[in-house]
Design a protein around this motif. Structure first.
Motif, PDB file in Angstrom:
ATOM      1  N   SER A 198      20.095   6.533 -28.590  1.00  0.00           N
ATOM      2  CA  SER A 198      20.607   5.675 -27.516  1.00  0.00           C
ATOM      3  C   SER A 198      19.872   4.346 -27.432  1.00  0.00           C
ATOM      4  O   SER A 198      20.097   3.574 -26.486  1.00  0.00           O
ATOM      5  CB  SER A 198      20.504   6.407 -26.174  1.00  0.00           C
ATOM      6  N   TYR A 253       2.911  -0.480 -26.266  1.00  0.00           N
ATOM      7  CA  TYR A 253       4.296  -0.725 -26.664  1.00  0.00           C
ATOM      8  C   TYR A 253       4.347  -1.073 -28.147  1.00  0.00           C
ATOM      9  O   TYR A 253       3.473  -1.776 -28.676  1.00  0.00           O
ATOM     10  CB  TYR A 253       4.894  -1.854 -25.830  1.00  0.00           C
ATOM     11  N   PRO A 311      22.420   4.051 -17.388  1.00  0.00           N
ATOM     12  CA  PRO A 311      21.533   2.904 -17.176  1.00  0.00           C
ATOM     13  C   PRO A 311      20.389   2.891 -18.194  1.00  0.00           C
ATOM     14  O   PRO A 311      19.953   3.936 -18.684  1.00  0.00           O
ATOM     15  CB  PRO A 311      20.997   3.130 -15.757  1.00  0.00           C
ATOM     16  N   ALA A 312      19.908   1.697 -18.509  1.00  0.00           N
ATOM     17  CA  ALA A 312      18.791   1.565 -19.433  1.00  0.00           C
ATOM     18  C   ALA A 312      17.545   2.202 -18.841  1.00  0.00           C
ATOM     19  O   ALA A 312      17.227   2.012 -17.654  1.00  0.00           O
ATOM     20  CB  ALA A 312      18.533   0.095 -19.744  1.00  0.00           C
ATOM     21  N   GLN A 313      16.838   2.973 -19.648  1.00  0.00           N
ATOM     22  CA  GLN A 313      15.658   3.700 -19.179  1.00  0.00           C
ATOM     23  C   GLN A 313      14.821   4.126 -20.387  1.00  0.00           C
ATOM     24  O   GLN A 313      15.252   4.036 -21.533  1.00  0.00           O
ATOM     25  CB  GLN A 313      16.075   4.931 -18.385  1.00  0.00           C
ATOM     26  N   TRP A 314      13.597   4.606 -20.099  1.00  0.00           N
ATOM     27  CA  TRP A 314      12.748   5.150 -21.151  1.00  0.00           C
ATOM     28  C   TRP A 314      13.201   6.574 -21.441  1.00  0.00           C
ATOM     29  O   TRP A 314      13.314   7.389 -20.528  1.00  0.00           O
ATOM     30  CB  TRP A 314      11.289   5.114 -20.734  1.00  0.00           C
ATOM     31  N   THR A 315      13.460   6.856 -22.721  1.00  0.00           N
ATOM     32  CA  THR A 315      14.084   8.113 -23.082  1.00  0.00           C
ATOM     33  C   THR A 315      13.554   8.618 -24.415  1.00  0.00           C
ATOM     34  O   THR A 315      13.062   7.843 -25.242  1.00  0.00           O
ATOM     35  CB  THR A 315      15.619   7.943 -23.166  1.00  0.00           C
ATOM     36  N   TRP A 373      13.353   2.555 -25.240  1.00  0.00           N
ATOM     37  CA  TRP A 373      14.200   1.921 -24.224  1.00  0.00           C
ATOM     38  C   TRP A 373      15.645   2.034 -24.690  1.00  0.00           C
ATOM     39  O   TRP A 373      16.031   1.457 -25.708  1.00  0.00           O
ATOM     40  CB  TRP A 373      13.793   0.465 -24.045  1.00  0.00           C
ATOM     41  N   ARG A 385      19.936   3.772 -23.564  1.00  0.00           N
ATOM     42  CA  ARG A 385      20.938   4.165 -22.568  1.00  0.00           C
ATOM     43  C   ARG A 385      21.470   5.561 -22.917  1.00  0.00           C
ATOM     44  O   ARG A 385      22.563   5.698 -23.489  1.00  0.00           O
ATOM     45  CB  ARG A 385      22.095   3.165 -22.543  1.00  0.00           C
ATOM     46  N   ASN A 422      10.132  -4.654 -22.334  1.00  0.00           N
ATOM     47  CA  ASN A 422      11.545  -4.306 -22.418  1.00  0.00           C
ATOM     48  C   ASN A 422      12.452  -5.412 -21.879  1.00  0.00           C
ATOM     49  O   ASN A 422      13.644  -5.223 -21.690  1.00  0.00           O
ATOM     50  CB  ASN A 422      11.824  -2.984 -21.703  1.00  0.00           C
ATOM     51  N   ARG A 470       8.490   7.313 -26.023  1.00  0.00           N
ATOM     52  CA  ARG A 470       9.766   7.057 -25.368  1.00  0.00           C
ATOM     53  C   ARG A 470      10.317   5.728 -25.879  1.00  0.00           C
ATOM     54  O   ARG A 470       9.583   4.797 -26.170  1.00  0.00           O
ATOM     55  CB  ARG A 470       9.618   6.994 -23.844  1.00  0.00           C
TER      56      ARG A 470
END
Length: 502
Positions: free
Chosen positions: A395, A347, A386-390, A379, A381, A443, A377
């Motif tokens: 976002s 991280y 919803p909050a997620q790894w992207t 963290w 939205r 996160n 990725r």
């Protein structure tokens, strides 16, 4: 300069019934710091060699900028302490949110006659009771800041020093970051560095390694040569550590080669961490063009795998490169503070002062994955969902409730009491103001902890900056942090360490 006594002072002798001080002692960090009081501490010893010159101790202290020195009541403690013991006295009547100086004073035995001497941190020069030492040497006193509105008290520990950093050949160091690579040894990375009677200016990063003890500043680090030269004890000067960036451009229109037009290329460290199950380290650094009186864009971000035993970089990955270079990478790619999550991921953390965000990205913990930007990725939205790894960097959301995060440093404090992940956020520009946050996962959720200000007057254009935590030096009760102090050593500047309860 006058000498006065303060009412409301109580002496408490710890470890033995009575203890003593003399020239053989040193000031240590105060405890129980409130807005109006503190308990002053020192390590001292007495041999009880004389009944006509009995070991006697007290503290003198003053508010920064005052000419009047106050003192506690002297305590006669003429016994053989069989080594160093803690001596302490409580003081009251202090002003809130104020930097104070203190010294241990005393006389006794066959070596120090009355009226005695006063000492600050280890290795500092002595002074005469009732007088103040050289204010330009921050080790000459024990500094602390009282609690203020919304802040708690904090006490200084001193400078992290290498064996090459001496009174005759002092070293000026910026941006101190550290991490342990074994149970006893740690690696320190510093920003721009200079030495009197040595290298006048080393742009980028220098490094030193050596033993550490929790709650104390390291004072026996060994300077590291430029990799891949093997480490060797006894070096007398610092050397460039991270590779010098090539091909960078100034942030001008049109740009010119970095290194011209009042600019220089620098590799500035953003963090380091021990790779789990090994004694190797990951180091994250920014390849920057430092353009005087202009922007300092991060043009590339690099991660290297480093072996302290051989002083070699084993692999290097540069996942993010600006297009065009002089524009710098997007803020979401200005990452540092590497933390291995124990879940197969590495991280990395960053911040955006303009939008009040602290954010986190992750990549597989295997070094072979670090070079490709497609493997990262954030963290966030995406699409407001919803909050997620992207992969959608636009976002990205803040993982902590912060305002004006001027800098952020995160590290893993597992094994330090019940602490896990801790973050220090510089919340004020130049004043040394900060807040701590803690979490069990990178996160979040991140819980807000105490706020404080460094025990420093924060001189210079940028004041106090480069705040960072030090997991290997912290204890279950005290969080150890550092900052760059431009005024230390008569303005030569150095990283300083302090402690704050958490």
């Amino acid at each position: 300069m006058t000498l006065s006594r303060r009412a409301g002072v109580a002496a408490v002798l710890a470890a033995v019934t009575v203890v003593a001080a003399g020239c053989d002692g040193r000031s240590t960090a105060p405890t129980d710091i409130t807005s109006t009081g503190a308990t002053l501490h020192a390590q001292a010893r007495c041999l009880a060699e004389s009944t006509t010159n009995p070991c006697t101790f007290w503290f003198q202290y003053w508010r920064n900028g005052d000419s009047t020195v106050q003192r506690t009541d002297p305590v006669v403690a003429n016994v053989n302490t069989n080594g160093y013991v803690d001596v302490r006295q409580a003081v009251t009547g202090l002003a809130p949110n104020t930097v104070y100086h203190s010294q241990l004073c005393g006389y006794g035995d066959s070596n120090v006659a009355a009226p005695g001497i006063c000492v600050g941190l280890p290795g500092s020069a002595v002074s005469t009771p009732g007088s103040q030492p050289d204010a330009r040497d921050y080790n000459a006193t024990q500094r602390f800041r009282t609690a203020g509105p919304g802040t708690i008290g904090t006490a200084e520990l001193g400078r992290p020093l290498s064996t090459a950093d001496t009174a005759a050949n002092p070293i000026s160091r910026d941006a101190g970051l550290s991490a342990a690579y074994s149970d006893t040894q740690s690696l320190w990375l510093f920003g721009d560095t200079g030495q009197r009677n040595g290298p006048a200016f080393l742009a980028g990063t220098t490094a030193a390694a050596g033993p550490y003890t929790r709650g104390q500043p390291p004072n026996a680090l060994e300077e590291l040569p430029t990799p891949p030269a093997p480490p060797a004890p006894g070096r007398t000067s610092p050397a460039p550590f991270l590779p010098r960036p090539e091909g960078l451009l100034t942030p001008d229109d049109p740009p010119v080669a970095c290194g011209t037009d009042r600019s220089y290329p620098a590799s500035w460290p953003g963090g380091l961490a021990r790779i789990p199950g090994t004694s190797r380290m990951v180091i994250v650094y920014a390849q920057m063009c430092v353009a005087v009186d202009r922007d300092w864009p991060t043009e590339r971000l690099t991660l290297v795998e480093y072996d302290p035993a051989t002083n070699r970089f084993l692999s290097s990955a540069t996942p993010f490169v600006a297009t065009p270079l002089q524009a710098g990478v997007p803020v979401t790619q200005r990452l540092g503070s590497p933390v291995f999550g124990g879940d197969g991921f590495l991280y990395l953390f960053g911040h955006d002062t303009a939008t009040d965000r602290v954010f986190v990205a992750r990549v597989a913990a295997d070094p072979s994955a670090w070079a490709s930007p497609a493997n990262y990725r954030w963290w966030g939205r995406p699409g407001g969902g919803p909050a997620q790894w992207t992969t959608d960097q636009s976002s990205v959301i803040s993982i902590a409730p912060v305002t004006d995060p001027w800098s952020v440093h995160v590290a893993d404090y597992t094994g330090v009491g019940g602490h896990r992940l801790a973050m220090i956020v510089q919340t004020e520009f130049g004043t040394g103001g900060f807040q701590l946050f803690e979490a069990a996962a990178p996160n979040g959720a991140w819980s807000a902890g105490p706020s404080a200000r460094a025990p420093d007057t924060c001189q210079g254009t940028f004041g106090c900056y480069a705040l960072a935590g030090h997991a290997e030096l912290s204890t279950a009760e005290e969080f150890v942090y550092s900052w760059y102090s431009a005024g230390d050593r008569s303005g030569f500047g150095h990283i300083r360490l302090a402690t704050v309860p958490w």
